[in-house]
Design a protein around this motif. Structure first.
Motif, PDB file in Angstrom:
ATOM      1  N   ARG A   6      14.377 -15.799   3.995  1.00 13.83           N
ATOM      2  CA  ARG A   6      13.491 -15.446   5.097  1.00 13.83           C
ATOM      3  C   ARG A   6      13.089 -13.971   5.001  1.00 13.83           C
ATOM      4  N   PHE A   7      14.072 -13.108   4.698  1.00 12.99           N
ATOM      5  CA  PHE A   7      13.780 -11.679   4.539  1.00 12.99           C
ATOM      6  C   PHE A   7      12.755 -11.472   3.441  1.00 12.99           C
ATOM      7  N   LYS A   8      12.933 -12.216   2.350  1.00 11.79           N
ATOM      8  CA  LYS A   8      12.054 -12.073   1.206  1.00 11.79           C
ATOM      9  C   LYS A   8      10.615 -12.434   1.597  1.00 11.79           C
ATOM     10  N   ARG A   9      10.504 -13.557   2.335  1.00 17.76           N
ATOM     11  CA  ARG A   9       9.170 -14.003   2.736  1.00 17.76           C
ATOM     12  C   ARG A   9       8.489 -12.963   3.653  1.00 17.76           C
ATOM     13  N   ILE A  10       9.270 -12.433   4.601  1.00 20.44           N
ATOM     14  CA  ILE A  10       8.705 -11.409   5.484  1.00 20.44           C
ATOM     15  C   ILE A  10       8.299 -10.181   4.672  1.00 20.44           C
ATOM     16  N   GLY A  11       9.169  -9.806   3.730  1.00 23.70           N
ATOM     17  CA  GLY A  11       8.877  -8.647   2.886  1.00 23.70           C
ATOM     18  C   GLY A  11       7.561  -8.803   2.156  1.00 23.70           C
ATOM     19  N   ILE A  12       7.315  -9.995   1.606  1.00 30.77           N
ATOM     20  CA  ILE A  12       6.067 -10.237   0.865  1.00 30.77           C
ATOM     21  C   ILE A  12       4.859 -10.051   1.761  1.00 30.77           C
ATOM     22  N   VAL A  14       4.670  -8.262   4.456  1.00 36.70           N
ATOM     23  CA  VAL A  14       4.531  -6.839   4.811  1.00 36.70           C
ATOM     24  C   VAL A  14       3.802  -6.095   3.696  1.00 36.70           C
ATOM     25  N   VAL A  15       4.234  -6.335   2.442  1.00 36.73           N
ATOM     26  CA  VAL A  15       3.580  -5.655   1.319  1.00 36.73           C
ATOM     27  C   VAL A  15       2.118  -6.078   1.231  1.00 36.73           C
ATOM     28  N   LEU A  16       1.852  -7.377   1.419  1.00 40.11           N
ATOM     29  CA  LEU A  16       0.472  -7.865   1.336  1.00 40.11           C
ATOM     30  C   LEU A  16      -0.403  -7.176   2.379  1.00 40.11           C
ATOM     31  N   ILE A  17       0.115  -7.083   3.603  1.00 44.20           N
ATOM     32  CA  ILE A  17      -0.677  -6.458   4.666  1.00 44.20           C
ATOM     33  C   ILE A  17      -0.901  -4.975   4.366  1.00 44.20           C
ATOM     34  N   ALA A  18       0.132  -4.305   3.851  1.00 48.96           N
ATOM     35  CA  ALA A  18      -0.019  -2.890   3.506  1.00 48.96           C
ATOM     36  C   ALA A  18      -1.089  -2.716   2.433  1.00 48.96           C
ATOM     37  N   CYS A  19      -1.036  -3.567   1.399  1.00 46.44           N
ATOM     38  CA  CYS A  19      -2.017  -3.497   0.313  1.00 46.44           C
ATOM     39  C   CYS A  19      -3.426  -3.711   0.841  1.00 46.44           C
ATOM     40  N   LEU A  20      -3.593  -4.774   1.648  1.00 47.93           N
ATOM     41  CA  LEU A  20      -4.934  -5.092   2.121  1.00 47.93           C
ATOM     42  C   LEU A  20      -5.451  -4.018   3.082  1.00 47.93           C
ATOM     43  N   SER A  21      -4.552  -3.379   3.838  1.00 44.24           N
ATOM     44  CA  SER A  21      -5.018  -2.303   4.717  1.00 44.24           C
ATOM     45  C   SER A  21      -5.608  -1.176   3.889  1.00 44.24           C
ATOM     46  N   PHE A  22      -4.923  -0.851   2.800  1.00 44.82           N
ATOM     47  CA  PHE A  22      -5.440   0.195   1.913  1.00 44.82           C
ATOM     48  C   PHE A  22      -6.828  -0.184   1.396  1.00 44.82           C
ATOM     49  N   ALA A  23      -6.976  -1.461   0.989  1.00 43.20           N
ATOM     50  CA  ALA A  23      -8.256  -1.902   0.436  1.00 43.20           C
ATOM     51  C   ALA A  23      -9.350  -1.899   1.504  1.00 43.20           C
TER      52      ALA A  23
ATOM     53  N   ALA B  92      -2.945  -2.148  -8.878  1.00 42.96           N
ATOM     54  CA  ALA B  92      -3.434  -3.471  -9.245  1.00 42.96           C
ATOM     55  C   ALA B  92      -2.274  -4.409  -9.551  1.00 42.96           C
ATOM     56  N   LEU B  93      -1.226  -3.865 -10.172  1.00 43.43           N
ATOM     57  CA  LEU B  93      -0.075  -4.696 -10.522  1.00 43.43           C
ATOM     58  C   LEU B  93       0.638  -5.174  -9.254  1.00 43.43           C
ATOM     59  N   ILE B  94       0.782  -4.269  -8.267  1.00 43.94           N
ATOM     60  CA  ILE B  94       1.421  -4.677  -7.010  1.00 43.94           C
ATOM     61  C   ILE B  94       0.593  -5.785  -6.343  1.00 43.94           C
ATOM     62  N   PHE B  95      -0.717  -5.562  -6.252  1.00 44.57           N
ATOM     63  CA  PHE B  95      -1.608  -6.582  -5.682  1.00 44.57           C
ATOM     64  C   PHE B  95      -1.455  -7.901  -6.426  1.00 44.57           C
ATOM     65  N   ALA B  96      -1.430  -7.818  -7.771  1.00 40.72           N
ATOM     66  CA  ALA B  96      -1.394  -9.040  -8.580  1.00 40.72           C
ATOM     67  C   ALA B  96      -0.084  -9.777  -8.370  1.00 40.72           C
ATOM     68  N   LEU B  97       1.047  -9.034  -8.342  1.00 48.11           N
ATOM     69  CA  LEU B  97       2.352  -9.684  -8.176  1.00 48.11           C
ATOM     70  C   LEU B  97       2.438 -10.386  -6.828  1.00 48.11           C
ATOM     71  N   ILE B  98       1.851  -9.763  -5.797  1.00 49.68           N
ATOM     72  CA  ILE B  98       1.915 -10.355  -4.466  1.00 49.68           C
ATOM     73  C   ILE B  98       0.989 -11.569  -4.355  1.00 49.68           C
TER      74      ILE B  98
END
Lengths: 277, 297
Positions: A6-12, A14-23, B92-98
């Motif tokens: 569950r932690f892992k899924r939440i972590g993913i 969180v990272v996805l949202i952080a990445c997309l916010s940057f984009a 790009a690698l972080i984006f791709a892995l996710i």
């Protein structure tokens, strides 16, 4: 173990949202700020949520066309980019067909020569083009802008289309010729119809190349009437009184939104286009 | 004779090339010839090429006032290119892995990951400029004010280090999409059974990445970094949009220097000479790229 998953899924997420916010943040910024009319941008500059934190207004989208030359900027960009796409795409179709499906001596060398312009940084192309265009009195004209864009869109389109022609099954023309087609007829009756969707996508990618360009457009357009959107926004940035910032935001947002719509309609071909660049 | 025969035997193949070759001759090959000539001539705005002045334009860069800015811009170009190419590959690698994972609505996340590519570099640069420029309405500036790292000044892009890092950051934002497309395909191409057997041996996610993912995608990774280097070295739009090459020249790479020389100072002769030097510096990169392209086919 389950807790761990569950932690892992939440972590993913969180990272996805952080990445997309940057984009996404510049798009969000330009859009939200464009909803703040005039001085509101300074009073409510850090407010993010429309209706709750500030009163949104679409005035900037009206003002940018009535009090500022954004209409002219967009028109110039469309004329330059469309013109270049209209010249480059048909020429590139013929050339790419020849490179992709015919065998003859000197092909590889001719191909390399044809796509050279694509390895050369635009700023290096701009200087020779400036010398030529000023000799021909084409600075500050639409034909000059169209031709300057064509210099880069043509190699780009040749490169892209050659890939599509190569991917078609090998014996198509031969089959057509068995049925009595001439080589020319085989090209426009068999090959071309199969490639039309690709040709149309490549046309749009060529259009976007013009839309995105700054250096070549800057070199050609030296008065407001011949500024493209990139050049116009750049020049307003240094001239504009800060209280007019809200029209910069709406102008920038539109300049970024239109390519987004075009790209979204391209899907698979978009990936091919990015791979070449 | 052999040449003529080749043309006669394949005239229709060459005929297909004719429109493109005519256009490119007029728009590319003749202008390049003109630019070589221009680098040995003076230039006046409105008049065009003036008198022959020999190597004067080149001497300006090699032995005159231009030498110091040229050397500085070369250093800037190297650091700027290395940082932004490294950075965009990492992002790009972080984006791709996710996004390679089987998430709900994965097509949407993959599409949104490419969004920076839709923005014209000049416009994206200007928007970032406002985000960085001032307190209150510049969101990034406001956020940075919460941290102890910066002095709350009106224009953080006038501080050397921050200006340089800002330009690198925006370059990464605009251009990581290319690396993302390639790396996403590479990451998704890693065979599933490799992860399964790694798990059997009790490998942690980090160990799986280090010993399975990274070695498999390594060729794609190096190819991406090389291509991005070729296409980053000559770009000037983002530094120009954010800092105009300042403060004190820390964001003036060779492309910005060339652009300023040509289209701000209107020293077209000197710019043409600098262009020739730049082309000579780029030639090994371009040649290597062509080699790789041919090998790929």
């Amino acid at each position: 173990m389950l807790e761990n998953e569950r932690f892992k899924r939440i972590g993913i997420w969180v990272v996805l949202i952080a990445c997309l916010s940057f984009a996404l943040i510049p798009f969000a910024y330009a859009f939200v700020q464009s909803l703040k009319e005039g001085f509101d941008l300074f009073i409510y500059g850090d407010k993010v949520i429309p209706f709750l934190q500030f009163r949104p207004s679409l005035a900037s989208y009206k003002d940018m066309f009535t009090y500022f030359p954004f209409g002219q900027y967009f028109l110039t960009t469309v004329i330059g980019a469309l013109g270049a796409a209209f010249i480059a795409t048909p020429c590139a179709v013929f050339a790419a067909y020849s490179f992709g499906r015919l065998q003859y001596p000197g092909k590889n060398l001719l191909f390399l020569i044809s796509v050279t312009a694509f390895f050369i940084p635009f700023v290096l192309l701009a200087i020779p083009l400036y010398v030529l265009m000023s000799d021909l009195r084409l600075i500050n004209t639409y034909p000059g802008l169209i031709l300057a864009f064509t210099t880069v869109t043509l190699p780009y389109n040749i490169w892209l289309l050659r890939g599509f022609f190569e991917e078609l099954p090998a014996n198509l023309e031969e089959a057509a010729m068995v049925y009595g087609c001439t080589p020319w007829k085989a090209f426009y009756k068999v090959i071309l119809p199969l490639c039309l969707p690709a040709v149309f996508s490549v046309f749009l990618l060529a259009f976007m190349l013009g839309w995105h360009d700054f250096v070549l457009a800057y070199m050609i357009g030296q008065d407001t009437q011949h500024f493209t959107i990139s050049v116009g926004i750049m020049s307003l940035k240094s001239e504009l009184a800060t209280k007019m910032l809200y029209v910069m935001m709406s102008g920038s947002f539109l300049a970024m939104l239109i390519p987004l719509i075009v790209y979204a309609s391209l899907q698979r071909f978009l990936i091919e286009g990015i791979k070449v660049e | 004779m052999k040449f003529l025969k080749a043309i006669r035997d394949n005239y229709s193949s060459y005929l297909f090339l004719l429109p493109s070759l005519i256009l490119l001759t007029c728009l590319l090959f003749i202008p390049i010839f003109l630019a070589i000539k221009q680098s040995f001539y003076g230039f006046e705005v409105g008049v065009g090429m003036t008198e022959f002045i020999g190597f004067k334009n080149y001497m300006y860069w090699f032995a005159g006032k231009g030498l110091a800015p040229l050397l500085k811009s070369i250093v800037v170009t190297v650091i700027y290119t290395a940082l932004s190419v490294g950075g965009m590959t990492a992002v790009a690698l972080i984006f791709a892995l996710i996004t390679a994972r089987d998430l709900p609505f994965k097509a949407i996340w993959r599409g949104l990951s490419l969004i920076g590519y839709a923005a014209p570099a000049a416009v994206g640069g200007v928007v970032w400029h406002y985000m960085l420029a001032a307190d209150k309405y510049g969101w990034v500036h406001t956020m940075l004010n919460w941290t102890p790292f910066i002095e709350p000044t009106t224009m953080i892009t006038q501080q050397k280090l921050i200006a340089f890092l800002a330009v690198v950051l925006v370059k990464i934002w605009r251009d990581y999409g290319f690396a993302y497309v390639i790396l996403l395909a590479a990451v998704m191409g890693v065979p599933k059974y490799l992860y399964e057997s790694a798990k059997v041996y009790g490998a942690s996610p980090w160990q799986q990445f280090k010993h399975v993912t990274l070695p498999t995608i390594f060729p794609a990774l190096t190819a991406v970094m090389f291509i991005r280097t070729v296409f980053t070295v000559g770009k000037l739009t983002i530094p120009w949009a954010i800092t105009k090459g300042g403060p004190a020249g820390v964001t003036t790479n060779i492309a910005v220097l060339l652009f300023k020389q040509a289209f701000v100072s209107w020293e077209i002769g000197r710019a043409a000479a600098l262009g020739m030097l730049f082309a000579a510096l780029l030639f090994p990169l371009a040649a290597l790229w062509i080699k790789l392209q041919q090998r790929r086919q």
